[in-house]
Design a protein around this motif. Sequence first.
Motif: not given
Length: 236
Positions: A147-153
């Motif tokens: 659910g974090a999508g690209p923000f997990l990076d």
Amino acid sequence: MTSQERRRILLRDIDVVIDGGANGGQFGKWMRQCGFDGEIISFEPASGTFDVLREVARSDDDWHCHNVALGPEDGQVLLHLTRTSLGSSVFRRTDLHSRMWPADVEAGTELVPMRSLGSLWNELGLDGRRVYLKLDVEGAELSVLKGAGPFLDRVALLELELPLADLHHEAPTLDDMLNFLTARGFSVVALEQNHSGDDATGQMLMIDGIFRSSIAGPTAPGQADRDDGTGRPPRP
């Protein structure tokens, strides 16, 4: 190295700790004991447990609490409650879970609001900050990460409760978790025992895994002077 000593090292360049599955605030209090004086953002979906969390954090101006579940998307999710609240989960408990924690019996369900980290990221003012994300959400860790999508990076460090046995029906396995983390550029910092295990079989049930991102933002100023280029502090 003790768990607390390890956290003291890892937290020294962290700006904000996200505490997913905060329960009654045990982890947040421990972060303060580990020397972290930055912002803590805690999420606890069960309404009764959230009241306990909110009271624990009341006197700490840098500790903010949200009565929502973290998940793969924004919406609602059915939470299966247990008596002690420690086993409350979006998944049903297995027979092994019931045998290991017989006092933590089912205590009904609660429909709770759910938010994804992807939709919360800018709302929480996380951009440009070094984030330590801790998840102890009783089998739902992988869905929260997705659910974090690209923000997990942009998450510098992850701390996750990882299953070594089937404690929740249809929950992701250890292999599922590790394969996802490897694909997203996370490497293991440490694996720590979480529970004494099953006395009948010797089976360890779960571990706490700490992972470092290889693609999150640059290290904090001065970090390069303190380590050998591997991200590890120098040996004493």
